[in-house]
Design a protein around this motif. Structure first.
Motif, mmCIF file in Angstrom:
data_model
loop_
_atom_site.group_PDB
_atom_site.id
_atom_site.type_symbol
_atom_site.label_atom_id
_atom_site.label_comp_id
_atom_site.label_asym_id
_atom_site.label_seq_id
_atom_site.Cartn_x
_atom_site.Cartn_y
_atom_site.Cartn_z
ATOM 1 N N GLU A 93 0.740 -1.610 0.235
ATOM 2 C CA GLU A 93 0.198 0.116 0.151
ATOM 3 C C GLU A 93 0.727 1.344 -0.110
ATOM 4 O O GLU A 93 0.473 1.779 -0.318
ATOM 5 N N ARG A 94 1.869 1.331 0.729
ATOM 6 C CA ARG A 94 2.531 2.544 1.018
ATOM 7 C C ARG A 94 3.253 2.299 -0.689
ATOM 8 O O ARG A 94 3.822 3.685 -0.854
ATOM 9 N N LEU A 96 2.462 1.370 -3.999
ATOM 10 C CA LEU A 96 1.255 1.879 -5.084
ATOM 11 C C LEU A 96 1.462 2.889 -5.487
ATOM 12 O O LEU A 96 1.414 2.926 -6.765
ATOM 13 N N PRO A 97 1.335 4.554 -4.177
ATOM 14 C CA PRO A 97 0.936 5.164 -5.351
ATOM 15 C C PRO A 97 1.944 6.004 -6.063
ATOM 16 O O PRO A 97 2.072 5.836 -7.357
ATOM 17 N N GLN A 98 3.566 5.603 -5.844
ATOM 18 C CA GLN A 98 4.544 6.217 -6.599
ATOM 19 C C GLN A 98 4.928 5.006 -7.485
ATOM 20 O O GLN A 98 5.697 5.335 -9.371
ATOM 21 N N LEU A 100 2.735 3.471 -9.286
ATOM 22 C CA LEU A 100 1.516 3.668 -10.859
ATOM 23 C C LEU A 100 1.526 4.933 -11.056
ATOM 24 O O LEU A 100 1.577 5.097 -12.955
ATOM 25 N N LEU A 101 2.543 5.889 -10.594
ATOM 26 C CA LEU A 101 2.901 7.568 -11.490
ATOM 27 C C LEU A 101 3.834 6.908 -12.206
ATOM 28 O O LEU A 101 3.658 7.462 -13.310
ATOM 29 N N ASP A 102 4.522 5.703 -11.724
ATOM 30 C CA ASP A 102 5.958 5.388 -12.539
ATOM 31 C C ASP A 102 6.176 4.827 -13.743
ATOM 32 O O ASP A 102 6.520 4.784 -14.554
#
Length: 103
Positions: A93-94, A96-98, A100-102
């Motif tokens: 979870e920690r 995942l945001p970056q 997906l951006l990459d």
């Protein structure tokens, strides 16, 4: 490409499942809208089945392999920094945001 990748038949089956669900949703939405005049004989773009050729499937398999590998590596780095030797859902979870951006 490496040999350790996802099975193209599995990826094709997943894609087909998603495409069929989306087509059913589109049909449902079209029924609720106002009825339009028929488009003539033959199939329209809306009614054609979606498909992927062999090269597109191979590329999709490789992209998924890279995505999963990168996710595991990043989550392992977080877990290691916390002193854990096991990757848990919170580690994923920690990152995942970056991730997906990459991608």
């Amino acid at each position: 490409m490496e040999e350790n990748t996802f099975d193209p038949d599995l990826i094709r089956a997943i894609f087909n499942l998603v495409w069929k669900k989306r087509a059913a949703e589109r049909e449902k939405n079209e029924r609720t809208e106002t009825v339009e005049a028929e488009m003539g004989v033959g199939t329209s773009k809306k009614n054609r089945l979606t498909s992927a050729n062999a090269n597109a499937l191979k590329l999709s398999c490789e992209l998924l392999r890279l995505f999963v590998t990168e996710a595991i590596q990043r989550a392992a780095t977080i877990a290691e920094a916390e002193g854990s030797n096991k990757i848990e859902a919170t580690h994923l979870e920690r990152i995942l945001p970056q991730l997906l951006l990459d991608f």
